[in-house]
Scaffold this motif. Structure first.
Motif, PDB file in Angstrom:
ATOM      1  N   GLY A 155      -9.663  -0.412   2.107  1.00 19.60           N
ATOM      2  CA  GLY A 155      -8.879  -0.027   3.273  1.00 19.60           C
ATOM      3  C   GLY A 155      -8.240  -1.178   4.013  1.00 19.60           C
ATOM      4  O   GLY A 155      -7.565  -0.960   5.018  1.00 19.60           O
ATOM      5  N   ALA A 156      -8.423  -2.417   3.529  1.00 18.33           N
ATOM      6  CA  ALA A 156      -7.794  -3.563   4.195  1.00 18.33           C
ATOM      7  C   ALA A 156      -6.275  -3.465   4.103  1.00 18.33           C
ATOM      8  O   ALA A 156      -5.727  -2.936   3.134  1.00 18.33           O
ATOM      9  CB  ALA A 156      -8.271  -4.868   3.564  1.00 18.33           C
ATOM     10  N   ALA A 157      -5.595  -3.986   5.098  1.00 19.06           N
ATOM     11  CA  ALA A 157      -4.135  -3.853   5.154  1.00 19.06           C
ATOM     12  C   ALA A 157      -3.440  -4.712   4.108  1.00 19.06           C
ATOM     13  O   ALA A 157      -2.387  -4.339   3.587  1.00 19.06           O
ATOM     14  CB  ALA A 157      -3.648  -4.229   6.546  1.00 19.06           C
ATOM     15  N   LEU A 158      -4.013  -5.878   3.792  1.00 21.48           N
ATOM     16  CA  LEU A 158      -3.352  -6.825   2.887  1.00 21.48           C
ATOM     17  C   LEU A 158      -4.219  -7.052   1.660  1.00 21.48           C
ATOM     18  O   LEU A 158      -5.415  -7.347   1.781  1.00 21.48           O
ATOM     19  CB  LEU A 158      -3.097  -8.152   3.601  1.00 21.48           C
ATOM     20  CG  LEU A 158      -2.264  -8.074   4.883  1.00 21.48           C
ATOM     21  CD1 LEU A 158      -2.236  -9.417   5.590  1.00 21.48           C
ATOM     22  CD2 LEU A 158      -0.847  -7.596   4.588  1.00 21.48           C
ATOM     23  N   MET A 199      -7.829  -8.425   3.032  1.00 20.61           N
ATOM     24  CA  MET A 199      -8.031  -9.003   4.358  1.00 20.61           C
ATOM     25  C   MET A 199      -7.110  -8.374   5.398  1.00 20.61           C
ATOM     26  O   MET A 199      -6.207  -7.593   5.063  1.00 20.61           O
ATOM     27  CB  MET A 199      -7.781 -10.510   4.302  1.00 20.61           C
ATOM     28  CG  MET A 199      -6.341 -10.886   3.962  1.00 20.61           C
ATOM     29  SD  MET A 199      -6.128 -12.669   3.635  1.00 20.61           S
ATOM     30  CE  MET A 199      -6.855 -12.811   2.004  1.00 20.61           C
ATOM     31  N   ASP A 200      -7.343  -8.758   6.659  1.00 24.56           N
ATOM     32  CA  ASP A 200      -6.425  -8.360   7.724  1.00 24.56           C
ATOM     33  C   ASP A 200      -5.430  -9.498   7.968  1.00 24.56           C
ATOM     34  O   ASP A 200      -5.504 -10.561   7.335  1.00 24.56           O
ATOM     35  CB  ASP A 200      -7.188  -8.000   9.009  1.00 24.56           C
ATOM     36  CG  ASP A 200      -8.078  -9.128   9.508  1.00 24.56           C
ATOM     37  OD1 ASP A 200      -7.834 -10.305   9.146  1.00 24.56           O
ATOM     38  OD2 ASP A 200      -9.025  -8.841  10.263  1.00 24.56           O
ATOM     39  N   PHE A 201      -4.502  -9.288   8.895  1.00 22.13           N
ATOM     40  CA  PHE A 201      -3.464 -10.291   9.123  1.00 22.13           C
ATOM     41  C   PHE A 201      -4.045 -11.597   9.664  1.00 22.13           C
ATOM     42  O   PHE A 201      -3.609 -12.690   9.277  1.00 22.13           O
ATOM     43  CB  PHE A 201      -2.410  -9.766  10.099  1.00 22.13           C
ATOM     44  CG  PHE A 201      -1.391 -10.810  10.470  1.00 22.13           C
ATOM     45  CD1 PHE A 201      -0.408 -11.190   9.566  1.00 22.13           C
ATOM     46  CD2 PHE A 201      -1.419 -11.428  11.711  1.00 22.13           C
ATOM     47  CE1 PHE A 201       0.524 -12.174   9.889  1.00 22.13           C
ATOM     48  CE2 PHE A 201      -0.501 -12.404  12.047  1.00 22.13           C
ATOM     49  CZ  PHE A 201       0.480 -12.769  11.135  1.00 22.13           C
ATOM     50  N   ALA A 202      -5.040 -11.508  10.541  1.00 22.68           N
ATOM     51  CA  ALA A 202      -5.611 -12.725  11.130  1.00 22.68           C
ATOM     52  C   ALA A 202      -6.176 -13.644  10.060  1.00 22.68           C
ATOM     53  O   ALA A 202      -6.014 -14.871  10.127  1.00 22.68           O
ATOM     54  CB  ALA A 202      -6.700 -12.357  12.142  1.00 22.68           C
ATOM     55  N   ARG A 229     -14.490 -14.046   5.277  1.00 17.73           N
ATOM     56  CA  ARG A 229     -14.090 -13.035   6.257  1.00 17.73           C
ATOM     57  C   ARG A 229     -13.208 -11.979   5.594  1.00 17.73           C
ATOM     58  O   ARG A 229     -12.673 -11.099   6.269  1.00 17.73           O
ATOM     59  CB  ARG A 229     -13.355 -13.706   7.422  1.00 17.73           C
ATOM     60  CG  ARG A 229     -13.492 -12.958   8.741  1.00 17.73           C
ATOM     61  CD  ARG A 229     -13.010 -13.812   9.884  1.00 17.73           C
ATOM     62  NE  ARG A 229     -11.589 -14.129   9.787  1.00 17.73           N
ATOM     63  CZ  ARG A 229     -10.936 -14.931  10.636  1.00 17.73           C
ATOM     64  NH1 ARG A 229     -11.614 -15.507  11.609  1.00 17.73           N
ATOM     65  NH2 ARG A 229      -9.644 -15.176  10.490  1.00 17.73           N
ATOM     66  N   CYS A 230     -13.048 -12.087   4.282  1.00 12.80           N
ATOM     67  CA  CYS A 230     -12.279 -11.104   3.535  1.00 12.80           C
ATOM     68  C   CYS A 230     -13.141 -10.586   2.390  1.00 12.80           C
ATOM     69  O   CYS A 230     -14.204 -11.124   2.105  1.00 12.80           O
ATOM     70  CB  CYS A 230     -10.981 -11.707   3.004  1.00 12.80           C
ATOM     71  SG  CYS A 230     -11.220 -13.219   2.053  1.00 12.80           S
ATOM     72  N   VAL A 231     -12.685  -9.533   1.739  1.00 13.78           N
ATOM     73  CA  VAL A 231     -13.400  -8.969   0.593  1.00 13.78           C
ATOM     74  C   VAL A 231     -12.825  -9.585  -0.676  1.00 13.78           C
ATOM     75  O   VAL A 231     -11.618  -9.545  -0.900  1.00 13.78           O
ATOM     76  CB  VAL A 231     -13.253  -7.436   0.558  1.00 13.78           C
ATOM     77  CG1 VAL A 231     -13.903  -6.864  -0.694  1.00 13.78           C
ATOM     78  CG2 VAL A 231     -13.863  -6.808   1.813  1.00 13.78           C
ATOM     79  N   GLN A 232     -13.690 -10.156  -1.499  1.00 15.14           N
ATOM     80  CA  GLN A 232     -13.251 -10.803  -2.731  1.00 15.14           C
ATOM     81  C   GLN A 232     -13.808 -10.041  -3.933  1.00 15.14           C
ATOM     82  O   GLN A 232     -15.024  -9.877  -4.065  1.00 15.14           O
ATOM     83  CB  GLN A 232     -13.729 -12.253  -2.783  1.00 15.14           C
ATOM     84  CG  GLN A 232     -13.201 -13.112  -1.641  1.00 15.14           C
ATOM     85  CD  GLN A 232     -13.697 -14.542  -1.726  1.00 15.14           C
ATOM     86  OE1 GLN A 232     -14.020 -15.030  -2.810  1.00 15.14           O
ATOM     87  NE2 GLN A 232     -13.770 -15.220  -0.589  1.00 15.14           N
ATOM     88  N   ILE A 233     -12.921  -9.583  -4.792  1.00 13.33           N
ATOM     89  CA  ILE A 233     -13.305  -8.939  -6.043  1.00 13.33           C
ATOM     90  C   ILE A 233     -12.921  -9.904  -7.164  1.00 13.33           C
ATOM     91  O   ILE A 233     -11.733 -10.143  -7.407  1.00 13.33           O
ATOM     92  CB  ILE A 233     -12.595  -7.583  -6.234  1.00 13.33           C
ATOM     93  CG1 ILE A 233     -12.764  -6.707  -4.985  1.00 13.33           C
ATOM     94  CG2 ILE A 233     -13.114  -6.880  -7.480  1.00 13.33           C
ATOM     95  CD1 ILE A 233     -14.185  -6.325  -4.662  1.00 13.33           C
ATOM     96  N   ARG A 241       0.831  -1.200   0.000  1.00 10.80           N
ATOM     97  CA  ARG A 241       0.000   0.000   0.000  1.00 10.80           C
ATOM     98  C   ARG A 241       0.873   1.261   0.000  1.00 10.80           C
ATOM     99  O   ARG A 241       1.689   1.456   0.886  1.00 10.80           O
ATOM    100  CB  ARG A 241      -0.904  -0.002   1.244  1.00 10.80           C
ATOM    101  CG  ARG A 241      -1.771   1.242   1.395  1.00 10.80           C
ATOM    102  CD  ARG A 241      -2.681   1.132   2.607  1.00 10.80           C
ATOM    103  NE  ARG A 241      -3.598   0.019   2.455  1.00 10.80           N
ATOM    104  CZ  ARG A 241      -4.700   0.061   1.699  1.00 10.80           C
ATOM    105  NH1 ARG A 241      -5.000   1.167   1.034  1.00 10.80           N
ATOM    106  NH2 ARG A 241      -5.485  -0.990   1.604  1.00 10.80           N
ATOM    107  N   PHE A 242       0.675   2.102  -1.013  1.00 14.14           N
ATOM    108  CA  PHE A 242       1.265   3.432  -0.996  1.00 14.14           C
ATOM    109  C   PHE A 242       0.264   4.470  -1.490  1.00 14.14           C
ATOM    110  O   PHE A 242       0.457   5.664  -1.297  1.00 14.14           O
ATOM    111  CB  PHE A 242       2.542   3.492  -1.870  1.00 14.14           C
ATOM    112  CG  PHE A 242       2.289   3.397  -3.353  1.00 14.14           C
ATOM    113  CD1 PHE A 242       1.772   4.470  -4.060  1.00 14.14           C
ATOM    114  CD2 PHE A 242       2.580   2.239  -4.043  1.00 14.14           C
ATOM    115  CE1 PHE A 242       1.546   4.387  -5.432  1.00 14.14           C
ATOM    116  CE2 PHE A 242       2.355   2.150  -5.411  1.00 14.14           C
ATOM    117  CZ  PHE A 242       1.835   3.233  -6.105  1.00 14.14           C
ATOM    118  N   GLU A 243      -0.832   4.003  -2.104  1.00  9.40           N
ATOM    119  CA  GLU A 243      -1.784   4.915  -2.725  1.00  9.40           C
ATOM    120  C   GLU A 243      -2.805   5.429  -1.721  1.00  9.40           C
ATOM    121  O   GLU A 243      -2.932   4.889  -0.603  1.00  9.40           O
ATOM    122  CB  GLU A 243      -2.494   4.213  -3.892  1.00  9.40           C
ATOM    123  CG  GLU A 243      -3.561   3.191  -3.496  1.00  9.40           C
ATOM    124  CD  GLU A 243      -2.986   1.821  -3.185  1.00  9.40           C
ATOM    125  OE1 GLU A 243      -3.759   0.847  -3.135  1.00  9.40           O
ATOM    126  OE2 GLU A 243      -1.767   1.708  -2.965  1.00  9.40           O
TER     127      GLU A 243
END
Length: 539
Positions: A380-383, A482-485, A402-406, A320-322
């Motif tokens: 906005g997810a970290a990963l 997703m997040d780290f977990a 538990r994650c966002v799937q596109i 992430r840099f954007e």
């Protein structure tokens, strides 16, 4: 007295003080109430001091309908529909339709397994070709060739595994045979076309069902739209009662003994049950989805015109840099294209701010009063893992909600996967050892060629019908945020030896990507090294 751990432990181990009966919590399970009646009774907790028992005793289906018409449709209290859960059996739908159907973040269900069942018995879906008899014949011939190769591959790989792996004395012969057959199906499933019929069961709340039906009715594929209609009809029409036959027999016995009791029992046991006659009756095609997807496809075509699809790793953890705005715009374009996320993100990041804003507004321009924003706005997810894998393996990864799937659209542009080692040592090619490799590759290549040929024809919905010929070996690109977990969970669970080698590889690559970018976090992941051969009899 100063606090001490010893004192705290001693005090907490004492039996609870006796409570006045009036203060005791009452907990009980509820069974037998119709889903919408139960939803109304639970919603009444916010508007009435009645107990659940009292509420259910006075509520009728008609009263529930009146309540839901007022508070659900007029006032928009959609959380009420979360309280009505409905079980569905969906049988003889194509794998393509099944993937679309289950693409809900709030979904619970199970589908037929390609590992434990022989899909030769399933049959397959035949789309409408109108007067294009040539495309119809090519379609049928291609499907039959894929299934014939599937059958021969299953038998050949099973025999090769028997030769390579002896049955241990500690393992029963039937368990040995069952395990090897599952491993053979793991290889042969790559040949199954998206036209293959499957069956599944789902348990969803009425709010999820309403959005699911609306989404299906908005889909470009005719079978999927028809599935949306059938789901709505199943929810609003009479439900199948598992006890109907036994109840009818009981009523008949009562009626023979006492006609009055028989009539009373018939009214109780044989009444028609409709699981969601109110909450999904207005579910229809969503113009927000239809119009937005059309405009996003146009925007993506313009932005990516003549831009070759960049090479990308199987799993790309895009750092992430954007800004959040760039991520949103890039995700919207990604959903309507076949390019890697990193390539699109970098392109969008270089656009003027006004153009980025314009893309975001495309995703919201047609949003209605009660429409949820498109999934791309879950940002906005970290990963962010951009994954390119075979459709069969993706179906397993698709279960992680538990994650966002596109998910990008099905296409032959990315080619197909050939299972080489199937968890055997790197120098072993199981398909070659089974003497089936050339036929296997030829069947996949012919299916892709036939799909492209049909898509280029002038038949109605030709492009959509052609997708059914794509085998599960076909590569599909999807973005998992997703997040780290969740990354830890997927890496540990999906890399385990009992899993399919396709997603075991993806889980390992996710871990390795994390290790490169976040080494201090990755060391806490209990991953299984995919590069090490495993015991194929371990289940």
């Amino acid at each position: 007295m100063p606090y001490s751990v010893r004192e705290h432990t001693f005090m907490s181990s004492q039996p609870p003080l006796p409570l006045d009966a009036r203060n005791q919590t009452d907990v009980f399970a509820v069974h037998g109430a119709d889903p919408e009646v139960l939803a109304y009774a639970m919603a009444k907790y916010s508007r009435s001091s009645l107990s659940m028992r009292e509420s259910l005793a006075e509520i009728s289906a008609q009263r529930a309908e009146q309540f839901l018409n007022t508070f659900y449709f007029q006032y928009g209290h959609r959380s009420i529909a979360d309280l009505a859960h409905i079980a569905f059996a969906v049988e003889r739908l194509s794998l393509l339709a099944a993937i679309v159907l289950v693409d809900e973040q709030r979904w619970d269900g199970q589908e037929r397994s390609t590992r434990y069942q022989n899909f030769l018995k399933s049959g397959w879906f035949f789309p409408y070709f109108g007067d294009d008899s040539a495309s119809a014949q090519l379609y049928a011939d291609t499907i039959q060739d894929l299934f014939a190769t599937y059958q021969r591959t299953t038998a050949a790989v099973l025999e090769a595994l028997r030769r390579r792996i002896a049955c241990p004395e500690t393992l029963k012969p039937e368990a040995y045979e069952r395990t090897l057959k599952a491993r053979a199906f793991d290889v042969a499933r790559y040949l199954l076309p998206l036209a293959t019929n499957t069956s599944l069961g789902q348990i969803v709340n009425a709010r999820t069902l309403e959005t699911q039906v609306s989404r299906l009715l908005s889909h470009p594929v005719a079978e999927v739209r028809d599935l949306g209609l059938k789901l709505r009809e199943a929810a609003t029409g009479p439900a199948w009662n598992v006890n109907a036959q036994a109840a009818a027999a009981f009523v008949e016995k009562l009626d023979a003994a006492d006609s009055g009791l028989g009539e009373e029992a018939a009214g109780l046991f044989n009444r028609e049950i409709r699981t969601a006659p109110t909450l999904v009756k207005y579910a229809d095609a969503n113009q927000y989805i239809i119009q937005t997807q059309t405009e996003l496809a146009q925007a993506a075509a313009e932005l990516l015109a003549d831009l070759p699809i960049a090479q990308a790793p199987v799993v790309d953890l895009v750092e992430r840099f954007e800004t959040l705005e760039v991520e949103l715009a890039a995700t919207l374009i990604y959903s309507a294209s076949h390019h890697p996320y990193r390539q699109i993100r970098d392109l969008v990041a270089a656009l003027p701010e006004a153009r980025v804003t314009e893309i975001i507004e495309l995703g919201l321009r047609h949003r209605g009063r009660h429409d949820e924003a498109l999934r791309a706005f879950h940002a906005g997810a970290a990963l962010r893992f951009d994954i390119l894998m075979d459709i069969g393996g993706f179906r397993d990864m698709h279960r992680h909600r538990r994650c966002v799937q596109i998910i990008q659209g099905f296409t032959s542009l990315h080619g197909f996967e050939i299972p080489d080692s199937a968890d055997l040592p790197p120098d072993v090619n199981l398909l070659a050892e089974a003497g089936i490799l050339a036929e296997f590759e030829s069947a996949l290549a012919s299916a892709h060629a036939a799909s492209n040929q049909i898509a280029a024809s002038q038949a109605p919905e030709a492009a959509q019908s052609a997708l059914y010929l794509l085998p599960l070996a076909t590569r599909l690109r999807s973005l998992f945020k997703m997040d780290f977990a969740e990354a830890q969970y997927i890496s540990e669970l999906r890399s385990a030896p009992a899993g399919h080698f396709s997603y075991r590889r993806i889980a390992w690559e996710m871990y390795k990507a994390l290790e490169r970018q976040h080494p201090t976090l990755a060391k806490h992941i209990r991953v299984t090294d995919f590069t090490n051969p495993i015991d194929l009899l371990q289940r």
